[in-house]
Design an enzyme around this catalytic site. Sequence first.
Site, mmCIF file in Angstrom:
data_model
loop_
_atom_site.group_PDB
_atom_site.id
_atom_site.type_symbol
_atom_site.label_atom_id
_atom_site.label_comp_id
_atom_site.label_asym_id
_atom_site.label_seq_id
_atom_site.Cartn_x
_atom_site.Cartn_y
_atom_site.Cartn_z
ATOM 1 N N ASP A 69 -10.554 -29.667 -2.424
ATOM 2 C CA ASP A 69 -9.300 -29.616 -3.178
ATOM 3 C C ASP A 69 -8.158 -30.414 -2.554
ATOM 4 O O ASP A 69 -7.227 -30.817 -3.232
ATOM 5 C CB ASP A 69 -8.849 -28.156 -3.369
ATOM 6 N N HIS A 70 -8.240 -30.656 -1.221
ATOM 7 C CA HIS A 70 -7.081 -31.257 -0.548
ATOM 8 C C HIS A 70 -7.068 -32.784 -0.596
ATOM 9 O O HIS A 70 -6.061 -33.396 -0.284
ATOM 10 C CB HIS A 70 -7.031 -30.811 0.917
ATOM 11 N N ASP B 188 -7.444 -22.131 6.033
ATOM 12 C CA ASP B 188 -6.258 -22.595 5.330
ATOM 13 C C ASP B 188 -5.250 -21.449 5.351
ATOM 14 O O ASP B 188 -5.627 -20.287 5.171
ATOM 15 C CB ASP B 188 -6.603 -22.948 3.881
ATOM 16 N N ARG C 136 5.537 -23.973 -0.586
ATOM 17 C CA ARG C 136 6.267 -24.571 0.538
ATOM 18 C C ARG C 136 7.148 -25.705 0.040
ATOM 19 O O ARG C 136 6.733 -26.465 -0.841
ATOM 20 C CB ARG C 136 5.297 -25.106 1.595
ATOM 21 N N SER D 53 0.164 -25.072 14.657
ATOM 22 C CA SER D 53 -1.072 -24.891 13.907
ATOM 23 C C SER D 53 -2.240 -24.597 14.849
ATOM 24 O O SER D 53 -2.269 -25.077 15.983
ATOM 25 C CB SER D 53 -1.336 -26.170 13.109
ATOM 26 N N ARG E 223 -5.143 -25.673 14.920
ATOM 27 C CA ARG E 223 -6.237 -26.647 14.827
ATOM 28 C C ARG E 223 -6.960 -26.864 16.163
ATOM 29 O O ARG E 223 -6.334 -27.047 17.209
ATOM 30 C CB ARG E 223 -5.733 -27.965 14.234
#
Length: 757
Positions: free
Chosen positions: A97-98, A162, A450, A645, A647
């Site tokens: 989707d991104h 996510d 956002r 984040s 990550r």
Amino acid sequence: MSQIFDLDMIKAVYSRYPSRVAAARKAVGRPLTLTEKILYAHLWDGDAKSAFGRGKDYVDFAPDRVAMQDATAQMALLQFSTTGRKKVAVPSTVHCDHLIQARVGAKQDLQDALNKSNEVFSFLESISNKYGIGFWKPGAGIIHQVVLEQYAFPGGMMIGTDSHTVNAGGLGMIAIGVGGADACDVMSGLAWELKWPKLIGVKLTGKLSGWASAKDVILKVAGILTVKGGTGAIVEYFGPGAESMSCTGKGTIANMGAEIGATTSTFSYDDSMRRYLKGTGRTEVAALADAIAEHLQGDPEVYADPAKYFDQVIEINLSDLEPHINGPFTPDLAWPLSKFAAAVKENNWPAKLEVGLIGSCTNSSYEDLTRSASLAQQAVDKKLKAKSEFTITPGSEQVRYTAERDGILGTFDKMGGVVLANACGPCIGQWARHTDDPNRKNSIITSFNRNFSARNDGNPNTHAFVASPEVVTALAIAGDLTFNPMTDELVNEEGKKVKLDEPKGLELPPKGFDVKDAGYKAPAEDGSKVEVVVKPDSERLQLLEPFPAWDGKNITGAVVLIKAKGKCTTDHISMAGTWLRYRGHLDNISNNTLIGATNFFNGKANEVKSQLDGSYGPVPATQRAYKAAGVPSIVVGDQNYGEGSSREHAAMQPRHLGVKAVLVKSFARIHETNLKKQGMLALTFANEADYDRIQEDDRIDFTDLTAFAPGKPLTLVLNHKDGSKETIQVNHTYNAQQIEWFKAGGALNIIRAQQKG
Ligand code: SF4
């Protein structure tokens, strides 16, 4: 509709509830909130007493399922593929989707994305097929909407790669956003650790009506709690107002809970969830939930006297709730609609509204679309032409197909709306916005979650506001941010003054949902023969090689790659932006390692001294030269190193480039764990002032790494250039298991060894 949810897994989870809840009540000695029930039902070792005994500390959980979006799934699955497991340990899905850019409209944009990112999509499809992971192809929809429609279930626990994984709280889950390394652990059958959360209770009374919608509840909560107010907390909504709301409305509220920093949000099982489960083809799940309904809600005593059981309680009367518009540049700047026009004028924000965008994972339910379409129809009937550009992002192919069948998309079309692909698109900045002058201050309004500067269109001059889809639609018709649809009139094409009536919608499609191709591909029963497609010369994907094990010796003569000064977040360690494209290629993305960090010795970013020849150069190239020369190196950092984040790239990249240790004043906890997982030494100065003793040309010796043990500090000798020496102590938080990770060269190497054994 085909059954793609895992009924047996749900049955197994529900069978645990009665005994686990009873044991937890006994251990705690009081009634339980819903949040506590779900957490206790998912304890890794099932021992409520020991979890409670550990108080507000980190506890191991056993999530029921994993969901991954395409950008983050790449590294999570590359790591998983090195574990040697044949299949994932829990039901898991990948959602594309991104990586779809919104430019002209759904069909063309999807085709362009398939052309541009075909390699990544093919990789994700084949690796999903191999390891038993459900694959949702590009165009199938946005991860969180698809999860809500297909997989979420009351009382379940899910992790997802996510931050808006929390959306599934609308269907009564504890659903939490994590990094890829955590997803990899859970898919490998390991426990998942979470700090026992604080509890915020939000009591909803009254009933939504007129222009107010579920979005306005969370916009108001964001205004009360701000972007930090939910940190470390799970927000539990309850009360008659919660019950009166649709399930997808609850999803909107849970979704935007990420914007107050909450770990997640959740709601008790009720009739709206029952209706939604049945409406989305999951009557069996509703029947299972009905059978244990008493455990899928907080105990009555809790809701009767919430202040006694929650750390903080907020009460909102939905009958009095006014629509809100939040922004610009932050989602917690909340304005009641009646005060917004004045705020626009006072702050000199551009009043002309250039684009209105509805949809996204936050607000793309059938109810949202029908309420907005009721306004679009009014625009047509009352001879109003939309003055702003207007786009619609459906959350899933199922919603899109049904909305098209029911004439909703046709209504938007008549108003001048453009339907974009079922994907993130403008919400994540994948938006090739047409603008005549990017330097002009301009305004847009979205129903997304956002609105940070430059998030949607990459333009810092864009003032982005957030509101409900119905308010966005009304303002797009008016083309004016100062328009209040509740009180103001518009002039139509015939010069007559007209007013918009309140929006009206349908919770669920009267004719049921339908879809021709939902976009799901089930994995092979036996994936052992499936080949994972990664071209050796690919610049976007690279199979991972296991990191080498520790050689069992003390590290000696280590150079200081960089002594980072001040803030060093995971963004400084592994930048985002254009580097996103290399998220699946560890070697290529390693070329951004620490390029955002400030070098203490010269105050510059990405300019460090090479101890090989004395020259100054970029951090990644300098480190690559150390690795090639066999020279060990360490990174030195300041306070809260690695915040931001979660990550895992920020830990994997230094590891890949050969850095041996990261020594800092203090760590952000998730980054510290990520370093440990990747087989790095994550160390803190026993005396913070020793940070100042580290000099640019030092050679550092570890003297007792061979005796590395839990709770035992390590000793480092700093050999300064002038021949002097200083000995310092450094602390660590490795437990016995984590020391094994270090020795083996990383947690994945241990999992792989266990698979072989
Ligand atoms: S629609 Fe937006 S918030 Fe939702 S998953 Fe996509 S980028 Fe994230």
